[in-house]
Design a protein around this motif. Structure first.
Motif: not given
Length: 561
Positions: A229-252
Motif C-alpha cells: 500500500l502506498y500514499r498515492q497523493d504523495i506519489f502524485d505530488k512528488e512525481g514518483y513512479e510506481v516501481p516494477t522491479s526490486c532495483a526500481e524500488f530501491m532507487a525510489l
C-alpha cells in the motif's frame, strides 16, 4: 510461519483484535482470512481429494439473486460498488427454515460482547426461526478456551474454530467431537440451502476433516492478501513512479528517504520480497512445499528464499525503512505515521486499503491510499502462490439431534446470503433505525449498532469472498481489480485446499525460522545462519517430514494447477 506480523501486515490475531477494524472488515465482507498464521490445519485423514472428495462435496449452484458489479475473476473476490437501494433489497431466503431449536454457539469475539438479549440477536433469531444463544469468548485467548472445552464432555451445539487455532490436540478433537454434515449437504442435498450451495467448492474441500464434511466455511480469495500500500497523493505530488522491479524500488526508496526530515520510504517489505522472488507461501505449513523435478522441496530450501531475505536486508541496510520496523512484532500501529507521511509504502492485508481510507476521509481529505501491483524481482511477471480458500469454520456437535443440525444449517443459510439481500443486511448491519441509518444509499452503524452488531453470526458461514464498500467505490474497484491482476500470476501448490496436520513430533521443527528471518533482514544474523538452520532442519526431521508429505501426495494427488 505467520506471514502477517506487525511490520509486514497484521496477523489475523492482531488484525481482528482491533474490534473496530474487525467489525468493519467482517461487515464489509472482507476476505478476513485469506492466509492464517502458520498453524497446522486438520488431519492426515482430512486430505480427501479426487473421486472420494467428489462423493462428499456439495453441488455448486451459483446464486442469481444479486449480480455483483464486478464478478470474480482469477480467484478474486466479487465486488459491489453501487449504493444500496434498501427498498429494493432482494430476498434470498423466502421462508424460515428454522424450526425453533435452541442452539448454543461458542465463537471467538474481539471487543466487548453485547448483552445476550439484545435487539440484533432477537431480530436475527426471528428471521431464521432458531433460538441462538451465544457463548462469546475472548478472541485473544480463544485457543486455550477451545482446548479446554473440546477436552470436556460439555461441548456447545456449534463451535467456531479459526484455522490459526488448529494446533495441538484440537484437530483430532474436531474429528472426534463434531458431526458429519455430508448427509445434509453432500451433492444435491445442499440445494435445500441455496446460499450454502453458492459457496465455492474450494471452500467446501477445505472443510473436509477426517474424511468427512464437518466444517461450515468462511470462504476467502486465494490470491495473496498482502498488498504494498502506498500514499498515492504523495506519489502524485512528488512525481514518483510506481516501481516494477526490486532495483526500481530501491532507487525510489533512496529518493524518498530523508531521515533528518523524518521521512522514510517504507516499513519492513519482507513479505513483498517473498512475492517478488516467487517464494512459496508461508501462510501455512503445507503450502510451503512444492514438487520440483519429481521431489518435494520446502520454501526454506530454495535459492529464492535466500535471495528474498537478502533484498529485504538491503532495504534495512540502506536506511530506507522506518525505524519502528526494527521493533518487529512490537512495533506500534503504523497507521498514524503512515497518515502523517513519515513513511509512504507498507505491506499490509488488503483490508487496510479500505480501513485506512475510511479513517482519514474526514480529517485528511487529501489522503489517498492505493495498492501497488506485486512485481517480479527482475521486472518480469511475478510468480505468486495461492493461500487457502477458507480458514474459519463452524462445527456442529456430534451429539446434536437432526433437528438441531438442520436448524444450524438454517442459521448458516441466512448468514451466507450474498451482499444486496435482506438477509445480508440483517446479518451485517442489524435493524434499520436501531443499529444503522441510511443516507444517500449508504448504511452507517449507530452507536448501538457498534455495540450489538459485531463478530457473531458472520462467524457461522459466509458467502463467497466479497468486497463491498459503496462509500468508497474506487477502493472496492481497486481492490478487486488488484486481486484479478495478481490472480493471473497465482499458482496452486500441491497441498492447496487440503486439511493437513503434521505429526506432533514435527510440531516445533520450524518454530525459530520466522525470528531468524527477521534477524537476518535487520542485520543481526547472516544468510549463512539461515543456511545452517536449514541444514539442521533437514537432519532433525525435515527430510523425514518430506517423506511424510510425499506419501500424502502419492495417496491423494496434487492440487497444483
Amino acid at each position: 510461519m505467520t506471514p502477517n506480523t506487525a511490520t509486514s501486515g497484521p496477523s489475523r490475531r492482531s488484525f481482528l483484535a482491533n474490534s473496530a477494524v474487525a467489525a468493519a472488515a467482517v461487515a464489509g465482507g472482507m476476505p478476513l482470512l485469506a492466509a492464517c498464521g502458520g498453524s497446522d490445519s486438520g488431519s492426515r485423514d482430512g486430505t480427501t481429494s479426487g473421486k472420494d472428495a467428489k462423493k462428499i462435496l456439495p453441488a455448486y449452484v451459483a446464486s442469481n439473486v444479486v449480480t455483483p458489479d464486478i464478478p470474480s475473476k482469477n480467484g478474486s473476490s466479487v465486488g459491489f460498488t453501487s449504493k444500496l437501494d434498501l427498498a429494493g433489497l432482494k430476498t434470498s431466503v423466502p421462508k424460515k427454515l428454522g424450526k425453533g431449536s435452541e442452539v448454543t454457539i461458542m465463537s471467538p469475539f474481539w471487543g466487548s460482547p453485547p448483552k445476550t438479549d439484545n435487539a440484533y440477536y432477537r431480530a436475527m433469531n426471528d428471521l431464521i426461526g432458531v433460538d441462538v444463544a451465544w457463548q462469546n469468548q475472548d478472541g485473544n485467548t480463544y485457543e486455550q478456551k477451545l482446548g479446554a472445552v473440546l477436552a470436556s464432555s460439555d461441548v456447545p451445539d456449534v463451535v467456531v474454530v479459526p484455522g490459526w487455532n488448529m494446533s495441538g490436540k484440537i484437530p483430532s478433537a474436531i474429528i472426534s467431537k463434531f458431526a458429519d454434515l455430508g448427509p445434509y449437504l453432500s451433492g444435491d442435498a445442499v440445494k435445500d440451502y441455496p446460499n450454502l450451495a453458492a459457496v465455492p467448492t474450494d471452500a467446501w474441500q477445505r472443510s473436509i476433516f477426517g474424511g468427512k464434511l464437518r466444517g461450515l466455511p468462511m470462504p476467502a480469495s486465494y490470491v495473496p492478501n498482502i498488498v504494498p500500500l502506498y500514499r498515492q497523493d504523495i506519489f502524485d505530488k512528488e512525481g514518483y513512479e510506481v516501481p516494477t522491479s526490486c532495483a526500481e524500488f530501491m532507487a525510489l526508496a533512496k529518493d524518498i528517504t530523508n531521515a533528518k526530515a523524518k521521512r522514510w520510504a517504507c516499513m519492513d517489505m519482507k513479505w513483498v520480497s517473498f512475492n517478488a522472488f516467487g517464494v512459496l507461501s508461508g501462510s501455512e505449513k503445507p503450502l510451503g512445499w512444492n514438487l520440483v523435478d519429481g521431489k518435494l522441496v520446502n520454501r526454506i530450501e530454495t535459492e529464492e528464499f535466500l535471495e528474498a531475505l537478502e533484498w529485504a536486508r538491503k532495504l534495512f541496510a540502506a536506511g530506507v525503512v522506518h525505524p519502528d520496523a526494527e521493533m518487529g512484532k512490537n512495533a506500534p500501529d503504523p497507521g498514524p505515521k503512515f497518515a502523517k507521511g513519515e513513511f509512504i509504502i507498507y505491506a499490509q492485508d488488503i483490508s487496510q486499503w479500505w480501513s485506512r481510507a475510511a479513517e482519514q476521509a474526514v480529517q485528511n481529505p487529501e489522503f489517498k491510499i492505493w495498492g501497488m501491483d506485486l512485481f517480479g524481482h527482475d521486472g518480469g511477471d511475478p510468480v505468486l502462490w495461492a493461500t487457502q480458500p477458507a480458514n474459519i469454520f463452524a462445527f456442529v456437535n456430534k451429539k446434536a439431534s437432526e433437528a438441531v443440525i438442520r436448524d444450524v444449517l438454517a442459521v448458516a443459510n441466512v448468514t451466507a446470503a450474498p451482499y444486496g439481500t435482506k438477509e445480508y443486511m440483517m446479518t451485517n448491519y442489524g435493524v434499520e433505525g436501531t443499529h444503522y441509518t441510511v443516507k444517500d444509499g449508504l448504511p452507517t452503524k449507530t452507536d448501538q449498532g457498534n455495540i450489538d452488531v459485531m463478530n457473531a453470526y458472520v462467524m457461522v458461514a459466509s458467502p463467497a469472498s466479497t468486497l463491498a464498500h459503496p462509500d468508497f467505490p474506487d477502493v472496492t474497484k481497486g481492490q478487486v481489480e488488484w486481486q484479478q491482476r495478481m490472480g493471473a500470476f497465482t499458482k496452486k501448490s500441491p497441498f492447496y485446499g487440503m486439511q493437513i496436520v503434521e505429526p506432533s513430533r514435527y510440531t516445533n521443527l520450524s518454530n525459530d525460522f520466522e525470528q531468524l528471518e527477521d534477524d537476518i533482514t535487520r542485520g543481526r544474523k547472516k544468510i549463512s545462519d539461515m543456511q545452517q538452520a536449514v541444514s539442521d532442519w533437514k537432519s532433525k526431521g525435515g527430510d523425514k517430514l518430506r517423506d511424510w508429505y510425499q506419501k500424502i501426495l502419492d495417496e491423494n494427488g496434487s492440487a497444483a494447477s
